[in-house]
Write a protein that holds these residues in place. Structure first.
Motif, PDB file in Angstrom:
ATOM      1  N   THR A  54       0.864  -1.029  -0.038  1.00  0.00           N
ATOM      2  CA  THR A  54      -0.016   0.328  -0.329  1.00  0.00           C
ATOM      3  C   THR A  54       0.576   1.466   0.303  1.00  0.00           C
ATOM      4  N   VAL A  55       1.861   1.058   0.231  1.00  0.00           N
ATOM      5  CA  VAL A  55       3.126   2.375  -0.038  1.00  0.00           C
ATOM      6  C   VAL A  55       3.043   3.238  -1.099  1.00  0.00           C
ATOM      7  N   ARG A  58      -0.515   5.609  -1.980  1.00  0.00           N
ATOM      8  CA  ARG A  58      -0.794   7.036  -1.468  1.00  0.00           C
ATOM      9  C   ARG A  58      -1.288   7.812  -2.288  1.00  0.00           C
ATOM     10  N   SER A  59      -1.724   8.594  -2.122  1.00  0.00           N
ATOM     11  CA  SER A  59      -1.478  10.108  -2.896  1.00  0.00           C
ATOM     12  C   SER A  59      -1.198  11.143  -2.022  1.00  0.00           C
ATOM     13  N   CYS A  60      -1.037  11.951  -2.611  1.00  0.00           N
ATOM     14  CA  CYS A  60      -0.768  13.045  -1.874  1.00  0.00           C
ATOM     15  C   CYS A  60      -1.697  14.365  -1.936  1.00  0.00           C
ATOM     16  N   GLU A  61      -2.736  14.334  -0.334  1.00  0.00           N
ATOM     17  CA  GLU A  61      -4.039  15.411  -0.942  1.00  0.00           C
ATOM     18  C   GLU A  61      -3.341  16.587  -0.547  1.00  0.00           C
ATOM     19  N   SER A  91      -0.322  10.922  -7.057  1.00  0.00           N
ATOM     20  CA  SER A  91      -1.445  10.743  -6.814  1.00  0.00           C
ATOM     21  C   SER A  91      -2.516   9.717  -7.976  1.00  0.00           C
ATOM     22  N   GLU A 596       1.132   6.944   6.887  1.00  0.00           N
ATOM     23  CA  GLU A 596       0.653   7.199   6.024  1.00  0.00           C
ATOM     24  C   GLU A 596       1.141   8.395   6.009  1.00  0.00           C
ATOM     25  N   ASN A 597       0.782   9.689   6.986  1.00  0.00           N
ATOM     26  CA  ASN A 597       1.042  10.822   7.479  1.00  0.00           C
ATOM     27  C   ASN A 597       3.204  11.215   7.783  1.00  0.00           C
ATOM     28  N   PRO A 622      -1.270  12.034   3.080  1.00  0.00           N
ATOM     29  CA  PRO A 622      -0.450  10.839   3.246  1.00  0.00           C
ATOM     30  C   PRO A 622       0.701  11.610   1.938  1.00  0.00           C
ATOM     31  N   PRO A 624       3.386   9.864  -0.749  1.00  0.00           N
ATOM     32  CA  PRO A 624       3.281   8.674  -1.335  1.00  0.00           C
ATOM     33  C   PRO A 624       4.871   8.557  -1.803  1.00  0.00           C
TER      34      PRO A 624
END
Length: 636
Positions: A54-55, A58-61, A91, A596-597, A622, A624
């Motif tokens: 899952t690493v 991740r998408s940068c929000e 993303s 993730e953060n 998150p 990435p």
């Protein structure tokens, strides 16, 4: 071209050794005996319990445009002053839509600014035209490598055909790497577009279409930057006689793009199927082009445009065709030597150099390009139920030695199977569309070269067993003399008939190595001893391992931490360095699970691979995983 500790701060140096890790005890799967959906190696039903895929999802929000102060643990050398810049997938999302391949994700930049023992962190999206168009429409409107755009009802089939001849209609998502050209930094991918970035703010300042200056259709993601500032890259060009590989020179000085020119060019082996190129090499006297049998089908490219398909449908793999090594003279631009080897796939060349009338080239090799399929979204999401996934990523660093004194000049690129003493009539082809074979079979398509009849045979989609031996020798070599006279190598070369010399590699390290880096400023194109890499073995005890390989003694040192997934390790020499590994290794870090953060900068002693220090950051969203980067000294 190529996933919750008891003590998250622990440096697991019990994995560090002067010898390669023993991989013989690891669980290996045979697809002929194991059911991919039923077999698991831990009670939770996961095939790879140590690997958190899952690493990569991740998408940068929310961008971090203002420098974020971090918390330093240990010691960061005070002489280390500069910026570690990173690039990679930022993303997966556009509105309610999702990209289907890792290489499609919107480019995200990261910056670790290091000064006086402290570090700050920023990230920011590259403001490509593709990103702007997608964001404006809130859907995917530009076709990417693995994702087709939403069809535009206003565009006719004739509009789609005409778009093939307009570079601006293609994606400019430069999400692979960062390199300097002159005193400016640019993001790269395998498109003709690069983006100039502000290395302090990460703002996108300009978009350059290299085709406007050189005429290349596209170029690799990994140019070479020489010590005098001159930059070389490998591109694909078009001539009246067919596609050609072109070496582009950007001479150091003002107006490097305006003054760029084609230094050398050689024809592709197949006129309708030019090879896929992610990188190339150079030595003191030669440009080194390694042509693998993964090609870009021009006929399939037309179909992707007409029928609105993703770009990966253009790729074809010929698994019974050899790899070619072309040595092109740097002064004359002429093809000087040609060699060939058994089939392999690669993304990255580690280093290459000349020594005692030989050219040595080290490459991170795979048996086939299945790893590209394994980076589709669905493949990553289903990794834990696919026991073949590790085999798809199984690669090893290999050394090829090319003897120059025994190689006659090869100017014709035909009779590609001459080293076998016969012309093979069968060709396998696999189009790398859809997803991994275990999830959905890639489409198999008939392939033809321009100068031989081809009989299509079905591709064996179960040919991903883990018993593949990269360096196994064939009995057909026995009657021939080894032409390699260079000491301290097991690599071999044979003249097996009237064709080019056949080269057989040696294994440098029995660990999967990817995104390799060396002491680039001092040892590019020179005999060297060390390279640094991340692990590509997803079934390893710790898939997040950083590796230092000694290519002379064939030993390695490793660093790892539970649930930690570092990026490409970049070597930075210390002031007044004498030995090759005097310095530090820098890598960005992220963690699996619910972390993730969190992002960090890791600083290792390059000699021992022991941790000197790290700086930790807690972000507002998150972070990435990234791909490639560049260290800019004194950039604060």
């Amino acid at each position: 071209m190529p996933w919750i500790p008891a003590n998250p701060w622990r440096n697991v140096n019990s994995h560090s050794s002067s010898h390669p890790e023993d991989t013989s005890a690891k669980v290996k799967y045979d697809p002929k005996q194991h059911d991919p959906q039923a077999n698991v190696i831990d009670g939770s039903g996961r095939c790879y319990p140590n690997c958190d895929s899952t690493v990569w999802l991740r998408s940068c929000e929310k961008e971090i445009t203002e420098p974020l102060e971090g918390h330093v643990i240990g010691t960061i050398p005070v002489w280390l002053n500069g910026s570690l810049l990173r690039n990679g997938p930022g993303s997966w999302k556009v509105g309610d839509m999702t990209f289907q391949h890792l290489f499609d994700c919107s480019a995200l930049l990261h910056r670790f600014a290091i000064h006086n023992g402290s570090v700050t962190y920023q990230n920011r999206f590259v403001q490509t035209e593709t990103l702007k168009k997608n964001n404006a429409a809130q859907r995917i409107v530009v076709t990417e490598f693995g994702t087709a755009a939403v069809p535009d009802p206003c565009h006719s089939i004739f509009d789609r055909v005409s778009a093939m001849f307009r570079p601006e209609s293609a994606s400019d998502n430069s999400m692979i790497s960062i390199y300097p050209i002159g005193d400016e930094l640019y993001t790269f991918a395998e498109t003709p577009f690069v983006h100039r970035i502000n290395p302090r703010t990460l703002a996108t300042e300009a978009r350059i279409c290299v085709s406007d200056y050189t005429g290349v259709i596209h170029h690799t993601s990994h140019p070479h930057v020489l010590s005098n500032g001159t930059v070389y890259n490998l591109g694909l060009g078009s001539t009246k006689s067919g596609p050609v590989y072109q070496i582009i020179c950007f001479p150091h000085g003002e107006d490097m793009f305006e003054n760029a020119y084609v230094k050398a060019q050689i024809p592709c082996r197949w006129k309708l199927n030019p090879g896929y190129m992610h990188t190339f090499g150079l030595t003191e006297n030669y440009f080194v082009i390694v042509e693998q049998p993964l090609s870009v089908s021009l006929s399939e490219y037309i179909k992707t445009q007409v029928f609105n398909q993703n770009m990966s449908a253009c790729l074809k793999w010929f698994d019974d065709k050899p790899c070619y090594f072309y040595l092109v003279h740097r002064q004359t631009g002429e093809l000087a030597h040609k060699f060939q080897s058994n089939t392999f796939f690669y993304m990255h060349i580690i280093n290459q150099y000349e020594q005692d009338d030989h050219v040595v080239i080290d490459i991170c090799c795979y048996k086939n390009p299945e790893m590209i399929n394994s980076m589709y979204l669905e493949s990553i999401m289903n990794m834990q139920s696919n026991p073949n996934y590790a085999a798809e990523f199984r690669g090893r660093p290999l050394r090829f030695v090319l003897p120059l004194s025994n190689s006659s000049k090869q100017t014709t690129l035909q009779n590609e199977n001459g080293y076998l003493g016969r012309r093979q009539r069968l060709m396998k082809s696999m189009t790398l569309s859809a997803i991994s074979a275990r999830l959905q079979q890639p489409k198999l398509k008939r392939s033809q070269s321009d100068y031989e009849d081809v009989t299509f045979i079905e591709n064996n989609t179960n040919a991903t067993t883990d018993d593949f031996n990269f360096t196994a020798k064939n009995d057909k070599y026995k009657p021939f003399a080894n032409l390699v006279t260079l000491g301290n190598t097991k690599a071999e070369a044979y003249q097996l008939g009237g064709g080019p010399i056949f080269v057989h590699p040696e294994l440098l390290c029995d660990l999967g190595c990817e995104t390799p880096r060396i002491n680039y400023d001092r040892y590019l194109a020179k005999p060297y001893q060390y390279f640094y890499a991340i692990s590509s073995d997803v079934d390893a005890d710790n898939p997040g391992t950083l590796i230092k390989v000694d290519v002379i003694n064939k030993t390695c040192l490793t660093w790892c931490e539970e649930n930690c997934f570092p990026s490409e390790p970049i070597f930075v020499p210390s002031p007044n360095a004498i030995e090759e590994d005097d310095g530090v290794v820098l890598a960005s870090m992220i963690w699996g699970g619910l972390n993730e953060n969190k992002v960090g900068l890791l600083v290792l002693c390059a000699k021992t691979m022991n941790e000197l220090g790290r700086c930790m950051f807690h972000t507002n969203g998150p972070v990435p995983k990234c791909l490639h980067g560049w260290y800019a000294k004194d950039l604060l």
